[in-house]
Design a protein around this motif. Structure first.
Motif, PDB file in Angstrom:
ATOM      1  N   ALA A 297       0.778  -1.087  -0.097  1.00  0.00           N
ATOM      2  CA  ALA A 297      -0.023   0.092  -0.214  1.00  0.00           C
ATOM      3  C   ALA A 297       0.913   1.337   0.116  1.00  0.00           C
ATOM      4  CB  ALA A 297      -1.004   0.005   1.342  1.00  0.00           C
ATOM      5  N   GLY A 298       2.251   1.142   0.061  1.00  0.00           N
ATOM      6  CA  GLY A 298       3.214   2.419  -0.133  1.00  0.00           C
ATOM      7  C   GLY A 298       3.690   2.827   1.342  1.00  0.00           C
ATOM      8  N   ASP A 299       3.424   2.067   2.326  1.00  0.00           N
ATOM      9  CA  ASP A 299       3.777   2.463   3.772  1.00  0.00           C
ATOM     10  C   ASP A 299       5.558   2.545   3.450  1.00  0.00           C
ATOM     11  OD1 ASP A 299       3.672   2.498   6.787  1.00  0.00           O
ATOM     12  OD2 ASP A 299       5.287   1.356   6.189  1.00  0.00           O
ATOM     13  N   PRO A 300       6.247   3.700   3.821  1.00  0.00           N
ATOM     14  CA  PRO A 300       7.601   3.817   3.334  1.00  0.00           C
ATOM     15  C   PRO A 300       8.327   2.812   4.095  1.00  0.00           C
ATOM     16  CG  PRO A 300       6.903   5.988   4.555  1.00  0.00           C
ATOM     17  CD  PRO A 300       5.226   4.994   4.029  1.00  0.00           C
ATOM     18  N   VAL A 301       8.251   2.493   5.641  1.00  0.00           N
ATOM     19  CA  VAL A 301       9.209   1.810   6.258  1.00  0.00           C
ATOM     20  C   VAL A 301       8.986   0.342   5.929  1.00  0.00           C
ATOM     21  CG1 VAL A 301       9.473   0.987   8.630  1.00  0.00           C
ATOM     22  CG2 VAL A 301       9.048   3.368   8.288  1.00  0.00           C
ATOM     23  N   ALA A 302       7.709  -0.124   5.797  1.00  0.00           N
ATOM     24  CA  ALA A 302       7.297  -1.274   5.452  1.00  0.00           C
ATOM     25  C   ALA A 302       7.925  -1.682   4.027  1.00  0.00           C
ATOM     26  CB  ALA A 302       5.837  -1.697   5.346  1.00  0.00           C
ATOM     27  N   ARG A 303       7.958  -0.832   3.097  1.00  0.00           N
ATOM     28  CA  ARG A 303       8.448  -0.797   1.796  1.00  0.00           C
ATOM     29  C   ARG A 303       9.752  -1.003   1.739  1.00  0.00           C
ATOM     30  NH1 ARG A 303       5.631  -0.039  -3.142  1.00  0.00           N
ATOM     31  NH2 ARG A 303       7.373   0.175  -4.848  1.00  0.00           N
ATOM     32  N   SER A 304      10.590  -0.179   2.560  1.00  0.00           N
ATOM     33  CA  SER A 304      12.040  -0.339   2.415  1.00  0.00           C
ATOM     34  C   SER A 304      12.384  -1.585   2.889  1.00  0.00           C
ATOM     35  CB  SER A 304      12.586   1.109   3.085  1.00  0.00           C
ATOM     36  OG  SER A 304      12.374   0.788   4.492  1.00  0.00           O
ATOM     37  N   LEU A 305      11.729  -2.006   4.115  1.00  0.00           N
ATOM     38  CA  LEU A 305      12.294  -3.352   4.785  1.00  0.00           C
ATOM     39  C   LEU A 305      11.677  -4.528   3.524  1.00  0.00           C
ATOM     40  CD1 LEU A 305      10.883  -3.047   8.108  1.00  0.00           C
ATOM     41  CD2 LEU A 305      13.164  -2.994   7.371  1.00  0.00           C
ATOM     42  N   VAL A 306      10.965  -4.474   2.965  1.00  0.00           N
ATOM     43  CA  VAL A 306      10.411  -5.582   1.802  1.00  0.00           C
ATOM     44  C   VAL A 306      11.454  -5.668   0.800  1.00  0.00           C
ATOM     45  CG1 VAL A 306       8.587  -6.384   0.482  1.00  0.00           C
ATOM     46  CG2 VAL A 306       8.116  -5.724   2.568  1.00  0.00           C
ATOM     47  N   GLU A 307      11.842  -4.273   0.177  1.00  0.00           N
ATOM     48  CA  GLU A 307      12.778  -4.131  -0.890  1.00  0.00           C
ATOM     49  C   GLU A 307      14.008  -4.724  -0.171  1.00  0.00           C
ATOM     50  OE1 GLU A 307      10.856  -0.689  -3.368  1.00  0.00           O
ATOM     51  OE2 GLU A 307      12.104  -0.078  -1.886  1.00  0.00           O
ATOM     52  N   ARG A 308      14.485  -4.314   0.938  1.00  0.00           N
ATOM     53  CA  ARG A 308      15.946  -4.832   1.453  1.00  0.00           C
ATOM     54  C   ARG A 308      15.783  -6.185   1.513  1.00  0.00           C
ATOM     55  NH1 ARG A 308      18.750  -4.374   6.980  1.00  0.00           N
ATOM     56  NH2 ARG A 308      16.772  -5.090   7.851  1.00  0.00           N
ATOM     57  N   ALA A 309      14.616  -7.004   2.113  1.00  0.00           N
ATOM     58  CA  ALA A 309      14.567  -8.326   2.035  1.00  0.00           C
ATOM     59  C   ALA A 309      14.741  -8.917   0.548  1.00  0.00           C
ATOM     60  CB  ALA A 309      13.110  -8.733   2.549  1.00  0.00           C
ATOM     61  N   GLY A 310      14.194  -8.339  -0.293  1.00  0.00           N
ATOM     62  CA  GLY A 310      14.302  -8.852  -1.886  1.00  0.00           C
ATOM     63  C   GLY A 310      15.598  -8.881  -2.266  1.00  0.00           C
ATOM     64  N   ARG A 311      16.499  -7.807  -1.891  1.00  0.00           N
ATOM     65  CA  ARG A 311      17.564  -7.458  -2.527  1.00  0.00           C
ATOM     66  C   ARG A 311      18.629  -8.606  -1.605  1.00  0.00           C
ATOM     67  NH1 ARG A 311      17.155  -1.856  -1.698  1.00  0.00           N
ATOM     68  NH2 ARG A 311      18.189  -2.071   0.443  1.00  0.00           N
ATOM     69  N   ALA A 312      18.464  -8.864  -0.462  1.00  0.00           N
ATOM     70  CA  ALA A 312      19.154  -9.873   0.206  1.00  0.00           C
ATOM     71  C   ALA A 312      19.001 -11.050  -0.436  1.00  0.00           C
ATOM     72  CB  ALA A 312      18.818 -10.021   1.620  1.00  0.00           C
ATOM     73  N   ILE A 313      17.875 -11.599  -0.644  1.00  0.00           N
ATOM     74  CA  ILE A 313      17.455 -12.938  -1.259  1.00  0.00           C
ATOM     75  C   ILE A 313      18.145 -12.822  -2.658  1.00  0.00           C
ATOM     76  CG2 ILE A 313      15.726 -14.565  -1.964  1.00  0.00           C
ATOM     77  CD1 ILE A 313      13.906 -13.117   0.464  1.00  0.00           C
ATOM     78  N   GLY A 314      17.747 -11.900  -3.524  1.00  0.00           N
ATOM     79  CA  GLY A 314      18.167 -11.930  -4.856  1.00  0.00           C
ATOM     80  C   GLY A 314      19.675 -12.066  -5.111  1.00  0.00           C
ATOM     81  N   LEU A 315      20.265 -11.155  -4.132  1.00  0.00           N
ATOM     82  CA  LEU A 315      21.805 -11.483  -4.370  1.00  0.00           C
ATOM     83  C   LEU A 315      22.243 -12.894  -4.067  1.00  0.00           C
ATOM     84  CD1 LEU A 315      24.147  -9.478  -4.451  1.00  0.00           C
ATOM     85  CD2 LEU A 315      24.112  -9.161  -1.855  1.00  0.00           C
TER      86      LEU A 315
END
Ligand SMILES: [Zn+2]
Length: 392
Positions: A297-315
């Protein structure tokens, strides 16, 4: 009388014929013979036997321009059944599957915090319910397959370590084997889910031989299919993608190391970091599902955390793609919720993978959903049945 060698040969041929029918149905006897290099008389004797055992059935005739149209054969779905149990989620899922891996009956039972021996008793009782259900309907049960989280010793099916279930050196396969009158197999849940996707999910139409299935949740684990075979590694520990280090000075992980994928991207890590960052008492009870919804839904904190999780997994996944030249990576668990997590993973994989590999790589959601482990367990059970055909 037939010699032992003749009998063994016939069982080997029965297994090969069944496998060929499974993989190429509808198929005629002549085509089976051609594929396997077996004489028509051998095919005829064995297919008759398999028909008498209800394992295969005729399913129409091939279209032909000349001569007699050949009778086609397929696996008879109701010729036998498997009882499978999956302990990977918050529920104990038990199901009866037929030979085409359809769930003919299933029981979704709350685990309610059961662990150790209490969980074993619960599982055993649930399997008895399934066994009795099959007995009342006179269904032939070939074997029982269990998909469990944790480290499973190849061959013995002993659960060496499953922290969430409090099973350590737990002889699950042997104990269940003594309880039931059919073979029992125990496998790691992520490996079976990978196999289910390979045989009856994504891989069924894609004909890929090398894929990785990654599940994201409390833990982050991967199952590997290499050259068309489930790959468990020399001690059953292959696929520990959650403990690949992606941040040199990252948070301490449950394994004791720092900066593992799980320490950043597991459900607990996301909840922990969200609570720390928001610090509002109203949000202390936030769940992982709510964090993902907030991120979507665009919540900045949740969004940054989910994106960081995605980066860690993707790496971490990207490095495995480079090492193994995988064709496909499939994601289950939290990847099914929303689109942001998978998008972030995809972006990070793209950045980490060699350009030549990137072009061939297919990254997507897994196709079987939460039933992947059950279907994989049943398909492994069928493989085993065909291998040791004498005991079936
Ligand atoms: Zn770790």
């Amino acid at each position: 009388m037939e010699s032992v060698n003749q009998l063994v040969l016939r069982d080997i041929n029965s297994g090969s014929i069944l496998r060929t029918i499974r993989d190429h149905a509808p198929i005629s006897r002549a085509d089976i013979g051609e594929r396997l290099g077996l004489a028509p008389s051998t095919i005829s004797v064995i297919t008759k036997e398999l028909q008498e055992r209800n394992l295969i059935r005729e399913c129409g005739r091939a279209s032909s321009t000349a001569g007699r149209r050949r009778v086609l054969l397929e696996i008879n779905p109701s010729g036998g059944h498997f009882i499978c149990a999956d302990l990977s989620g918050s529920q104990l899922n038990v199901a009866v599957l037929d030979l085409s891996f359809h769930l003919v009956q299933s029981w979704d039972l709350p685990m309610a915090g059961r662990r150790g021996d209490a969980l074993y008793d619960y599982l055993r009782n649930a399997l008895h319910v399934a066994r009795d259900w099959c007995g009342e309907r006179k269904l032939v049960v070939f074997n029982i397959g269990i998909a469990t989280p944790g480290l499973v010793e190849p061959g013995t099916g002993t659960v060496l370590e499953a922290d969430n279930l409090s099973w350590y050196e737990f002889q699950l396969q042997e104990r269940l084997q003594q309880e039931f009158d059919c073979p029992v197999w125990v496998e790691n849940d992520t490996n079976t889910a990978a196999y289910g996707e390979y045989r009856y999910g994504y891989g069924k139409d894609q004909h890929v031989a090398n894929l990785m299935y990654v599940t994201i949740g409390t833990g982050i684990g991967a199952g590997l299919i290499l050259n068309g075979q489930m790959y468990a590694g020399s001690a059953g520990m292959a696929g520990e993608i959650g403990h690949v280090v992606v941040a040199m000075d990252g948070p301490v992980c449950v394994c004791g190391n720092r900066g593992c994928v799980e320490s950043i991207a597991s459900a607990q890590a996301l909840v922990r970091d969200y609570r720390t960052m928001v610090k509002s008492p109203a949000e202390v009870d936030v769940t992982i599902d709510e964090i993902i919804d907030l991120a979507e839904a665009g919540d900045p904190v949740a969004r940054s955390l989910v994106e960081r999780a995605g980066r860690a997994i993707g790496l971490a996944v990207g490095s495995q793609v480079n090492i193994l030249n995988l064709h496909s990576v499939l994601f289950g668990g939290l990847a099914y919720r929303g689109t942001l997590l998978l998008q972030s993973i995809r972006k990070a994989i793209d950045a980490a993978v060699l350009p030549n590999l990137r072009e061939q790589l297919d990254v997507r959601e897994a196709s079987l959903g939460p039933r992947a482990a059950l279907v994989g367990t049943a398909s492994l059970s069928l493989d085993r049945m065909m291998k040791g055909f004498t005991s079936a």
